[in-house]
Design an enzyme around this catalytic site. Sequence first.
Site, PDB file in Angstrom:
ATOM      1  CG  HIS A  56      -1.317  -8.927 -10.165  1.00  0.00           C
ATOM      2  ND1 HIS A  56      -1.230  -8.140  -9.031  1.00  0.00           N
ATOM      3  CD2 HIS A  56      -2.512  -8.614 -10.727  1.00  0.00           C
ATOM      4  CE1 HIS A  56      -2.313  -7.389  -8.909  1.00  0.00           C
ATOM      5  NE2 HIS A  56      -3.117  -7.668  -9.917  1.00  0.00           N
TER       6      HIS A  56
HETATM    7  C1  LIG Z   1      -9.640 -11.821 -12.057  1.00  0.00           C
HETATM    8  C2  LIG Z   1      -8.544 -10.824 -12.364  1.00  0.00           C
HETATM    9  C3  LIG Z   1      -8.522  -9.600 -11.684  1.00  0.00           C
HETATM   10  C4  LIG Z   1      -7.522  -8.669 -11.963  1.00  0.00           C
HETATM   11  N1  LIG Z   1      -7.595  -7.420 -11.417  1.00  0.00           N
HETATM   12  C5  LIG Z   1      -6.765  -6.444 -11.849  1.00  0.00           C
HETATM   13  C6  LIG Z   1      -6.959  -5.086 -11.473  1.00  0.00           C
HETATM   14  O1  LIG Z   1      -7.903  -4.739 -10.775  1.00  0.00           O
HETATM   15  N2  LIG Z   1      -6.093  -4.155 -11.952  1.00  0.00           N
HETATM   16  C7  LIG Z   1      -5.031  -4.487 -12.743  1.00  0.00           C
HETATM   17  O2  LIG Z   1      -4.240  -3.605 -13.108  1.00  0.00           O
HETATM   18  N3  LIG Z   1      -4.809  -5.779 -13.104  1.00  0.00           N
HETATM   19  C8  LIG Z   1      -5.676  -6.745 -12.722  1.00  0.00           C
HETATM   20  N4  LIG Z   1      -5.513  -8.031 -13.158  1.00  0.00           N
HETATM   21  C9  LIG Z   1      -4.323  -8.349 -13.965  1.00  0.00           C
HETATM   22  C10 LIG Z   1      -4.347  -7.782 -15.387  1.00  0.00           C
HETATM   23  O3  LIG Z   1      -5.661  -7.786 -15.903  1.00  0.00           O
HETATM   24  C11 LIG Z   1      -3.416  -8.622 -16.276  1.00  0.00           C
HETATM   25  O4  LIG Z   1      -2.098  -8.595 -15.736  1.00  0.00           O
HETATM   26  C12 LIG Z   1      -3.334  -8.102 -17.692  1.00  0.00           C
HETATM   27  O5  LIG Z   1      -4.618  -8.024 -18.255  1.00  0.00           O
HETATM   28  C13 LIG Z   1      -2.453  -9.030 -18.538  1.00  0.00           C
HETATM   29  O6  LIG Z   1      -2.435  -8.579 -19.860  1.00  0.00           O
HETATM   30  P1  LIG Z   1      -1.799  -9.472 -21.021  1.00  0.00           P
HETATM   31  O7  LIG Z   1      -1.913  -8.669 -22.250  1.00  0.00           O
HETATM   32  O8  LIG Z   1      -0.462  -9.927 -20.580  1.00  0.00           O
HETATM   33  O9  LIG Z   1      -2.700 -10.792 -21.092  1.00  0.00           O
HETATM   34  P2  LIG Z   1      -4.269 -10.951 -21.283  1.00  0.00           P
HETATM   35  O10 LIG Z   1      -4.967  -9.660 -21.061  1.00  0.00           O
HETATM   36  O11 LIG Z   1      -4.663 -12.099 -20.434  1.00  0.00           O
HETATM   37  O12 LIG Z   1      -4.444 -11.281 -22.823  1.00  0.00           O
HETATM   38  C14 LIG Z   1      -4.029 -12.458 -23.452  1.00  0.00           C
HETATM   39  C15 LIG Z   1      -5.002 -12.742 -24.577  1.00  0.00           C
HETATM   40  O13 LIG Z   1      -4.417 -13.681 -25.481  1.00  0.00           O
HETATM   41  C16 LIG Z   1      -5.381 -14.648 -25.826  1.00  0.00           C
HETATM   42  N5  LIG Z   1      -4.666 -15.866 -26.214  1.00  0.00           N
HETATM   43  C17 LIG Z   1      -3.855 -16.592 -25.423  1.00  0.00           C
HETATM   44  N6  LIG Z   1      -3.350 -17.642 -26.114  1.00  0.00           N
HETATM   45  C18 LIG Z   1      -3.849 -17.551 -27.362  1.00  0.00           C
HETATM   46  C19 LIG Z   1      -3.698 -18.367 -28.524  1.00  0.00           C
HETATM   47  N7  LIG Z   1      -2.928 -19.450 -28.537  1.00  0.00           N
HETATM   48  N8  LIG Z   1      -4.371 -18.002 -29.652  1.00  0.00           N
HETATM   49  C20 LIG Z   1      -5.152 -16.880 -29.667  1.00  0.00           C
HETATM   50  N9  LIG Z   1      -5.335 -16.101 -28.580  1.00  0.00           N
HETATM   51  C21 LIG Z   1      -4.680 -16.430 -27.439  1.00  0.00           C
HETATM   52  C22 LIG Z   1      -6.201 -14.797 -24.566  1.00  0.00           C
HETATM   53  O14 LIG Z   1      -7.447 -15.406 -24.793  1.00  0.00           O
HETATM   54  C23 LIG Z   1      -6.293 -13.363 -24.083  1.00  0.00           C
HETATM   55  O15 LIG Z   1      -7.407 -12.687 -24.647  1.00  0.00           O
HETATM   56  C24 LIG Z   1      -6.482  -8.987 -12.900  1.00  0.00           C
HETATM   57  C25 LIG Z   1      -6.502 -10.213 -13.571  1.00  0.00           C
HETATM   58  C26 LIG Z   1      -7.528 -11.122 -13.333  1.00  0.00           C
HETATM   59  C27 LIG Z   1      -7.531 -12.416 -14.085  1.00  0.00           C
END
Ligand SMILES: Cc1cc2nc3c(=O)[nH]c(=O)nc-3n(C[C@H](O)[C@H](O)[C@H](O)COP(=O)(O)OP(=O)(O)OC[C@H]3O[C@@H](n4cnc5c(N)ncnc54)[C@H](O)[C@@H]3O)c2cc1C
Length: 551
Positions: free
Chosen positions: A488
């Site tokens: 997280h």
């Molecule tokens: C293994 C794991 C288990 C988890 N379990 C849970 C759970 O059970 N419940 C829960 O609520 N949360 C859980 N989490 C946490 C939650 O999933 C994340 O906090 C949340 O998805 C983050 O969202 P975000 O939009 O910030 O980033 P992300 O969902 O990580 O999205 C970022 C996206 O941007 C893309 N990206 C990054 N840089 C670039 C670039 N330069 N050019 C183009 N694309 C790019 C990436 O490839 C990615 O697809 C878990 C996370 C993981 C990794």
Amino acid sequence: MRQTPLLGYAMARAPQCPGAAAGTMFDYIIVGAGSAGCVLANRLSANRNHRVLLLEAGPRDWHPFIHMPAGISKLVARKGVNWNYNTEPEPALDGRSLWWPRGKVLGGSSSINAMCYIRGHRRDYDDWAAEGNAGWDFDSMLPYFRRSEHNERGPDAFHGSGGHLNVADLRYSNPLSKQFIEAAVESGFPRNGDFNDADMEGFGYYQVTQKNGQRWSTAAGFLNAARERTNLKIVTRAMVDRVQIENGRAVAVEYRVKGQRQRAEAAREVILCGGAINSPQLLMLSGIGPADHLRQHGIEVRHAAAGVGQNLHDHLDSCTVYRCTQPITYDRISEVLTGLRYFLFRQGPGTSNVAEAGGFARSALATDERPDLQFHFVPAILDDHGRRRVPGDGMTLHACHLQPRSRGHLELASADPDAPARIFANYLSDTEDLDRRVLVEAVRTSRRIFNARAFDAFRGVELFPGDNDDSDAAITAFLRRKCETVYHPVGTCRMGTDAKAVVDPTLRVNGIIGLRVVDASIMPKIVSGNTNAPTIAIAEKACDLILGTAQ
Ligand SMILES: Cc1cc2nc3c(=O)[nH]c(=O)nc-3n(C[C@H](O)[C@H](O)[C@H](O)COP(=O)(O)OP(=O)(O)OC[C@H]3O[C@@H](n4cnc5c(N)ncnc54)[C@H](O)[C@@H]3O)c2cc1C
């Protein structure tokens, strides 16, 4: 099996850098199709007059293990859908470098996460607002949680119906998860059938982001619903290298597809949704960040912003593991039968998110009304995120500290966008030593639950910590040796109104026009629970802020 189709036509047609030929001008350019990015792509393209470009570094979400919930155990280590970050050696964790998986695929981390649907505590959001972020208190955020949600239990004051994010009860759970809940209740904790209503304290089953027994990522929920729109262009395997800033305004992004350099212009806004590691990295690569650090890497400073990459924090987690005396765990499940039952009927252990049950509790060290401990019970032996196989049957209790005080930061390793940022998580470094002390209590509580009568028929010897030593010193040594992330990380583009805040309460990057960050990185302080649903709610609110429809 439902998959998110690729609008791949975009790859072939995208023109070359540096010219901005016809078709490369968009109203909104969204970088990253993760938890937040897919929400934005859907909401912003709902108005057919908006030309929206969604760029995702990873591939489409075709892999069957993404959609099959229990596939998570196979998925986490897959290189193709995971950034596979590693922290720098952690001083308080015996110099270990910790593995930080992050989704690199349509849906981002929502395509590889454990699917637990948790919002956190009302106080988390009220604290954000009290720090100057008007409109981010819980009562203001609740409509966004409800708007995104379709809870299969039906709507009520806390839950929504008809939203794109399907929230379901598990179709299948291991008998040990039931015993775990009984053991927690026997240990003096309340039972809780809904962690997301007025009271999150207690133990029970998690609701999950699933539909029909399948994972319901934001790609499945939000992107699939918008994919037919001709004003939404989705490009996968598109790595964004830089946001171009001209006269203090974000005017375009540069990205690569199959080694070909491309450029797209933004008439209105560029919105970074790259997550807590990549968004601050991309800001720095674009010349927005700590000035000396950027110069050190030969990057022209467009806007000196000392806060970019700072305030990194995460939920550090300990795994207490016992052997199980009965062969009913997921350690020895038949993969063939599980697969068959899942693919034919969408039933059975294949539909399990593995971390089926859990709970929230206040330790004696809790500093306010919020639970400071979260538990995830796994009916299997987990060592090193399940990457190291331990023979035999067992059960694992994750426990993490929900309001860590330790803060780390990110640095660029180089000006090369392909070089991963350096992650200094700086766990267990708070001056009050509270983070360590709370985790020691977490291990003691985990042992207490495992030793309740409800586990008598199943409990074998303790594997981890494994020394039957309950002293502070022994548990601390175990924590330093074994603690891991519970995935997280947040806070690296912190929202606020002070000089070091990276984005303002409308999520605009301070000092730059036409640029926002919308993802988990904007959280000023981490919420008291898992971070997917909160990130989706942040994105829902951001859409209203962008479109000028916020209440
Ligand atoms: C293994 C794991 C288990 C988890 N379990 C849970 C759970 O059970 N419940 C829960 O609520 N949360 C859980 N989490 C946490 C939650 O999933 C994340 O906090 C949340 O998805 C983050 O969202 P975000 O939009 O910030 O980033 P992300 O969902 O990580 O999205 C970022 C996206 O941007 C893309 N990206 C990054 N840089 C670039 C670039 N330069 N050019 C183009 N694309 C790019 C990436 O490839 C990615 O697809 C878990 C996370 C993981 C990794």
